[in-house]
Motif scaffolding. Structure first.
Motif, PDB file in Angstrom:
ATOM      1  N   GLY A 383       1.100  -9.213  -6.401  1.00 44.04           N
ATOM      2  CA  GLY A 383       0.029  -9.163  -5.417  1.00 44.04           C
ATOM      3  C   GLY A 383      -0.128  -7.782  -4.805  1.00 44.04           C
ATOM      4  O   GLY A 383      -0.924  -7.590  -3.889  1.00 44.04           O
ATOM      5  N   TYR A 385      -1.281  -3.821  -4.611  1.00 44.89           N
ATOM      6  CA  TYR A 385      -2.584  -3.278  -4.986  1.00 44.89           C
ATOM      7  C   TYR A 385      -2.747  -1.848  -4.457  1.00 44.89           C
ATOM      8  O   TYR A 385      -2.099  -1.447  -3.485  1.00 44.89           O
ATOM      9  CB  TYR A 385      -3.709  -4.143  -4.412  1.00 44.89           C
ATOM     10  N   SER A 413      -0.373 -12.568 -12.198  1.00 41.44           N
ATOM     11  CA  SER A 413      -1.027 -11.955 -11.040  1.00 41.44           C
ATOM     12  C   SER A 413      -1.133 -12.967  -9.912  1.00 41.44           C
ATOM     13  O   SER A 413      -1.342 -14.170 -10.154  1.00 41.44           O
ATOM     14  CB  SER A 413      -2.425 -11.461 -11.419  1.00 41.44           C
ATOM     15  N   LYS A 416      -4.262 -13.309  -4.652  1.00 40.71           N
ATOM     16  CA  LYS A 416      -4.951 -12.312  -3.840  1.00 40.71           C
ATOM     17  C   LYS A 416      -4.011 -11.134  -3.626  1.00 40.71           C
ATOM     18  O   LYS A 416      -2.875 -11.132  -4.117  1.00 40.71           O
ATOM     19  CB  LYS A 416      -5.362 -12.911  -2.487  1.00 40.71           C
ATOM     20  N   SER A 417      -4.465 -10.142  -2.903  1.00 43.51           N
ATOM     21  CA  SER A 417      -3.629  -8.987  -2.608  1.00 43.51           C
ATOM     22  C   SER A 417      -2.725  -9.279  -1.415  1.00 43.51           C
ATOM     23  O   SER A 417      -3.129  -9.962  -0.474  1.00 43.51           O
ATOM     24  CB  SER A 417      -4.501  -7.771  -2.302  1.00 43.51           C
ATOM     25  N   TYR A 418      -1.504  -8.743  -1.458  1.00 42.00           N
ATOM     26  CA  TYR A 418      -0.534  -8.979  -0.398  1.00 42.00           C
ATOM     27  C   TYR A 418       0.053  -7.656   0.082  1.00 42.00           C
ATOM     28  O   TYR A 418       0.542  -6.847  -0.716  1.00 42.00           O
ATOM     29  CB  TYR A 418       0.617  -9.860  -0.904  1.00 42.00           C
ATOM     30  N   ASP A 419      -0.005  -7.419   1.383  1.00 39.89           N
ATOM     31  CA  ASP A 419       0.707  -6.288   1.966  1.00 39.89           C
ATOM     32  C   ASP A 419       2.194  -6.595   2.053  1.00 39.89           C
ATOM     33  O   ASP A 419       3.039  -5.726   1.802  1.00 39.89           O
ATOM     34  CB  ASP A 419       0.170  -5.974   3.366  1.00 39.89           C
ATOM     35  N   ASN A 466       2.869  -5.045  -1.394  1.00 43.74           N
ATOM     36  CA  ASN A 466       3.068  -3.598  -1.396  1.00 43.74           C
ATOM     37  C   ASN A 466       4.409  -3.202  -0.815  1.00 43.74           C
ATOM     38  O   ASN A 466       4.975  -2.162  -1.179  1.00 43.74           O
ATOM     39  CB  ASN A 466       1.938  -2.919  -0.611  1.00 43.74           C
TER      40      ASN A 466
END
Length: 475
Positions: A383, A385, A413, A416-419, A466
């Motif tokens: 996740g 990005y 994948s 969604k995107s994850y911090d 990230n």
């Protein structure tokens, strides 16, 4: 039990959804509401109960109490400076004392406890148990108070403003009486319990015998019909408190309370009911928490809620200290009491708390060894990005996790995107969860998501963020 008793109707409502973490936290706190024990099912794994230390239940010499069975205190209190418990490690057996306050005393500053149920849950064997203690049991109350009825321990702790108050002294009294440690408590008054039952649309209960109940307040006595039906909060409370219409008195009442506990569990866990339970969780939590008092942290409540989901009903042991385990007598000032027969109570204690003794030891082994032994199925999903370090992160992480002995069954994948890396539990083991959270440096409850799905193909999905891409131990 008949087939009809196994079926519970859907309880419908249209309230707003809560996050899963809060739902599980509510589950724990709601059961707490009347000396009731946890009732979800199917999230965690692996358990085994061990032996009680040979601590005997203490016999009861006669010692004159003060008014209403409460002994006069001696000025030698040694309560701890803080009543905050150590955080639960998530792997060792935990015991929780549920307290329901006497409805007759709710307007007093120091009410007595009307219900005392000690609940135990063991993460090693996926087993649990509960034992009900009669309120008239004649015991030695710690901190210099001497012998008195066990239900006065809570009142004394409140009245003399001891550290931790009534709950702390009640916990110590139960510990001394049964010879097992009490790690946490949960106490709620009866009005909050009644309102919480109504907030969830009533409780579906099946009973084998018709009795007459006497609700608290202005309502007149009424029959509690035999058979299966949805009962109102005031009816459930009256049923759980009744001891006058049945020959067994306090013992029968304790059995009724355990019936309510199991009915709550069944209603919440019923597949057809669970979506509706999710919807009404905010309202039920609001009502139950009005009179709730506990030393459980949110994090520990979350872990207990997850663990309790894995306990099968057949692995829940239930016991009541009955009249074969004590003798009815009078205190020096003429109050009705029950004097314990230590050997008989010790037998029940050992049956409830384990097949071989008292407390499970702390989990043995390093976090890596415990994770490896559990062999939980893990999906690793990327996740991360917007940074070069996110390239092929799932594949590289799979190689690393596999080298640590983790059972990685798939990569891909994330949705969604994850911090921040997030761990999603589908049907997971606590040892694996603890290892992963420590490894990724999780610092927030929001990084754990409960999403029960037996068909997920994995016990845990790790959504790499990230934070992991930029800071990890991989070579």
């Amino acid at each position: 039990m008949t087939e009809d008793k196994k079926k519970s109707p859907k309880i419908l409502t249209g309230l707003k959804k809560l996050p899963w973490g809060m739902i599980i936290a509510w589950t724990v706190t709601f059961v707490i509401a009347i000396g009731i024990f946890v009732f979800l099912r199917n999230f965690v794994a692996s358990m085994e109960m061990i032996a009680l230390p040979g601590m005997a239940v203490v016999d009861s010499p006669e010692e004159a109490p003060a008014e209403d069975g409460a002994p006069a205190p001696k000025p030698e209190t040694s309560a701890p400076e803080s009543d905050l418990p150590e955080p639960w490690d998530g792997a060792s057996r935990v015991n929780i004392l549920f307290l329901g306050l006497d409805a007759r005393d709710l307007d007093l500053d120091a009410p007595r406890s009307d219900t005392m149920i000690l609940f135990t849950i063991d993460p090693a064997s996926k087993t649990a148990g509960m034992i009900s203690v009669p309120r008239d049991m004649w015991v030695d109350i710690p901190e210099g108070f001497g012998y008195g009825k066990i239900n006065t321990a809570y009142a004394l702790g409140e009245q003399y403003d001891l550290p931790g108050g009534g709950p702390a002294l009640a916990m110590k009294t139960i510990e001394k009486f049964l010879g097992v440690p009490v790690h946490y408590y949960a106490q709620v008054d009866f009005h909050a319990f009644e309102e919480a039952i109504d907030a969830m649309g009533g409780l579906y209960m099946c009973v084998d015998q018709k009795i007459r109940i006497d609700p608290i307040g202005p309502k007149r006595s009424e029959p509690f019909e035999k058979g299966c039906a949805i009962r109102h909060g005031y009816q459930v409370l009256a049923y759980a408190r009744d001891r006058k219409t049945m020959k067994g008195g306090d013992v029968t009442r304790a059995e009724h309370q355990q019936e309510v506990i199991m009915a709550l569990r069944d209603q919440v866990l019923s597949p057809e009911n669970f979506p509706d339970m999710v919807k009404i969780a905010p309202k039920v939590y609001q009502e139950a928490s009005k009179g709730l008092r506990t030393n459980l942290s949110f994090e520990d409540a979350l872990k207990l809620g997850a663990l309790a989901t894995q306990i099968d009903p057949s692995q829940i042991k239930r016991g009541v200290i009955n009249y074969k385990m004590g003798t009815l007598d009078r205190s020096p000032d003429g109050l009705s009491i029950m004097k314990p027969i230590p050997d008989q109570i010790r037998i029940l204690r050992d049956e409830i708390f384990t097949s071989a003794g008292a407390l499970s030891p702390q989990a043995v082994g390093t976090p890596v060894e415990l994770m490896q032994a559990q062999a939980s199925r893990v999906n690793v999903l990327n996740g991360a990005y917007g940074i070069v370090e996110a390239t092929e992160l799932a594949a590289r992480t799979q190689v690393y996790f596999t080298s640590q002995g983790m059972n990685v069954v798939g990569i891909g994948s994330a949705d969604k995107s994850y911090d921040h890396t997030t761990v999603v539990l589908h049907n997971a083991d606590l040892y694996t969860l603890r290892y992963i959270l420590d490894l990724v440096g999780a610092s927030s409850n929001y990084q754990v998501v409960f999403r029960f799905d037996p068909a997920a193909g994995a016990d845990i999905s790790i959504m790499l963020g990230n934070d992991w891409a930029l800071n990890n131990p991989m070579p």
